[in-house]
Design a protein around this motif. Structure first.
Motif, PDB file in Angstrom:
ATOM      1  N   SER A 215       0.778  -1.417  -0.230  1.00 42.81           N
ATOM      2  CA  SER A 215       0.357  -0.222   0.058  1.00 42.81           C
ATOM      3  C   SER A 215       0.680   1.258   0.494  1.00 42.81           C
ATOM      4  CB  SER A 215      -1.518   0.418   1.075  1.00 42.81           C
ATOM      5  OG  SER A 215       0.005   0.163   2.782  1.00 42.81           O
ATOM      6  N   LYS A 216       1.787   0.833   0.770  1.00 43.87           N
ATOM      7  CA  LYS A 216       2.277   2.232   0.822  1.00 43.87           C
ATOM      8  C   LYS A 216       3.728   2.724  -0.979  1.00 43.87           C
ATOM      9  CE  LYS A 216       7.091   4.495   3.130  1.00 43.87           C
ATOM     10  NZ  LYS A 216       8.144   3.977   4.109  1.00 43.87           N
ATOM     11  N   ALA A 217       4.137   1.487  -0.965  1.00 44.11           N
ATOM     12  CA  ALA A 217       4.096   1.272  -2.881  1.00 44.11           C
ATOM     13  C   ALA A 217       4.110   2.052  -3.613  1.00 44.11           C
ATOM     14  CB  ALA A 217       4.998  -0.207  -2.680  1.00 44.11           C
ATOM     15  N   LEU A 218       2.858   1.727  -3.307  1.00 36.45           N
ATOM     16  CA  LEU A 218       1.651   1.794  -4.310  1.00 36.45           C
ATOM     17  C   LEU A 218       1.695   3.879  -4.693  1.00 36.45           C
ATOM     18  CD1 LEU A 218      -1.400   0.026  -4.265  1.00 36.45           C
ATOM     19  CD2 LEU A 218      -0.227   0.111  -6.210  1.00 36.45           C
ATOM     20  N   ARG A 219       2.054   4.438  -3.874  1.00 33.06           N
ATOM     21  CA  ARG A 219       2.071   5.740  -3.576  1.00 33.06           C
ATOM     22  C   ARG A 219       3.337   6.241  -4.026  1.00 33.06           C
ATOM     23  NH1 ARG A 219      -0.433   4.637   1.471  1.00 33.06           N
ATOM     24  NH2 ARG A 219       1.221   4.358   2.959  1.00 33.06           N
TER      25      ARG A 219
END
Length: 443
Positions: free
Chosen positions: A223-227
């Protein structure tokens, strides 16, 4: 990739016999609906294999994912070769479909991580060459022998691949990401033919690329990587690229090769035409492996999209307005479509799966992307018979041609160039806030 390649082409040679004679030893009819499920059910299992590879690539490593994929491949081929019922046929297709999914990301990720930048394009294409060779082998065997012989051959190829994979060194990039630096240095030395100053310099670059990153992010920080732009940008670009690949019909021609040859109005023997398609794809893929390092990715993708569009639109126009007027047109159009699709749209998305994602999320990104690609592929394959009836052959080929044309526009506007760049440089380019000017297209 040889045995998964054989699995991709298997339905093309098995379906005509199953349609005509049914399941061996059974009296139940093998109707059109059953045939479409037989052709497409592997594409239901393949996304599951893609998602599984996203986990195994990070947890077990690249090497052991390569070993693991051959287990369902062997079992699937054995079920197909010995099938005496519909459930065995479907179970065999599911097994080989799982293997295709497991193989789709790991082979490209492993190759991208273990070879040097100047050889990456050439060697990544050997995955596609192996697939093309597998398709050709199964076409040749299917045209000369009962389809069970092709299935036993697929099982043999997967068994050899399993044994060979056990001898491979693990990816140094994966080992560094897991904090196993001494093992990573030994693995890199093995891959480069022995330790030396150049190996030490390359290993230091690997360590610098990993600095500041948490060990093996994987799913935990998805979820952090998607940002972050270095993950969501390649994720978006590759998923759109794969959509154009699947929706342009390249896998329809592989899975339904004999049917497509007949629908296109090719007058030569349907099995001979299918074998010629396999030969053309193999030769074109070998050529791409050389051209990719010289021309880059983007020019090949643009030429591929435009060439596919021209061939499909010419075929659609011939079938609609001039059927029977020039018998050479369908054969030329189908052959041209095979050659131009192999030049870019069939091969490049798989090559770039191993290049665009950051090292710590390469397994997850590759798994998600290939999963989505095969889900789209399942819809396209399952819809082929219905679209053929609803639109006619001319209308169907028109749709494929328009999608290919759109793929060329997408490539021109958004696809990045990766030829000659290190994987760290590719990641840094995505991380920049402002887009950098694209280099001119030089062919």
């Amino acid at each position: 990739m040889l045995s998964p390649g054989m699995a991709l082409g298997f339905s093309a040679v098995a379906l005509p016999t199953l349609d005509e004679l049914g399941i061996p030893g059974k009296v139940e009819p093998f109707d059109e609906n059953t045939a479409s499920w037989f052709a497409s059910i592997s594409n239901i299992a393949t996304p599951v294999g893609c998602l599984a590879s996203a986990w195994t690539l990070e947890r077990l490593g690249r090497k052991w994912t390569l070993v693991l994929l051959n287990v369902p491949c062997v079992l699937g081929w054995v079920l197909l070769a010995s099938a005496g019922s519909l459930w065995q046929l479907f179970a065999g297709r599911v097994g080989t479909g799982l293997a295709v999914g497991l193989a789709s990301a790991v082979t490209n990720v492993y190759m991208a991580e273990v070879v040097q930048p100047h050889m990456r394009g050439l060697l990544l294409c050997w995955n596609s060459i192996s697939i093309a060779l597998g398709i050709l082998i199964v076409y040749v065997l299917g045209s000369a022998f009962p389809w069970q012989v092709a299935a036993w051959s697929g099982a043999a190829a997967a068994t050899v691949a399993l044994l060979v994979s056990l001898a491979l060194p693990e990816s140094p990039a994966w080992l560094v990401g897991r904090g196993r630096r001494s093992q990573a240095e030994r693995s890199l030395a093995a891959l480069r033919g022995g330790a030396g100053p150049n190996v030490r310099v390359e290993f230091d670059e690997l360590l610098r690329a990993q600095q500041g990153k948490p060990d093996s992010q994987g799913w935990r920080n998805l979820s952090k990587a998607l940002r972050t732009p270095q993950f969501w940008k390649p994720l978006l670009i590759l998923n759109v690229f794969f959509f154009f690949q699947q929706a342009s019909g390249v896998y329809v021609v592989i899975f339904y090769a004999v049917d497509v040859v007949q629908e296109a109005g090719v007058t030569m023997d349907k099995y001979l035409a299918t074998v010629l398609i396999g030969v053309a794809r193999l030769v074109a893929t070998a050529g791409v492996s050389v051209a990719m390092s010289r021309c880059g990715r983007r020019p090949l993708a643009i030429v591929s999209g435009l060439g596919m569009a021209a061939c499909m639109l010419a075929l659609a126009g011939h079938l609609q307005f001039a059927e029977g007027a020039a018998s050479w047109v369908p054969a030329t159009a189908v052959l041209g479509y095979i050659l131009t699709s192999t030049l870019g749209l069939l091969t490049l998305p798989w090559v770039m799966v191993g290049e665009l994602f950051p090292a710590d999320l390469r397994g997850v990104g590759g798994g998600l992307t290939t999963c989505n690609a095969y889900l789209i592929g399942f819809v396209v394959l399952k819809a082929y018979p219905a679209m053929r009836h609803a639109l006619s052959a001319a209308g169907l080929f028109l749709v494929y041609g328009l999608v290919a044309l759109l793929s060329a526009a997408f490539t021109l506007l958004w696809l990045p160039e990766t030829a000659g760049k290190t994987l760290a440089q590719v990641e840094q380019n995505f991380a920049r806030r402002r887009a950098t000017p694209r280099p001119p297209l030089a062919i």
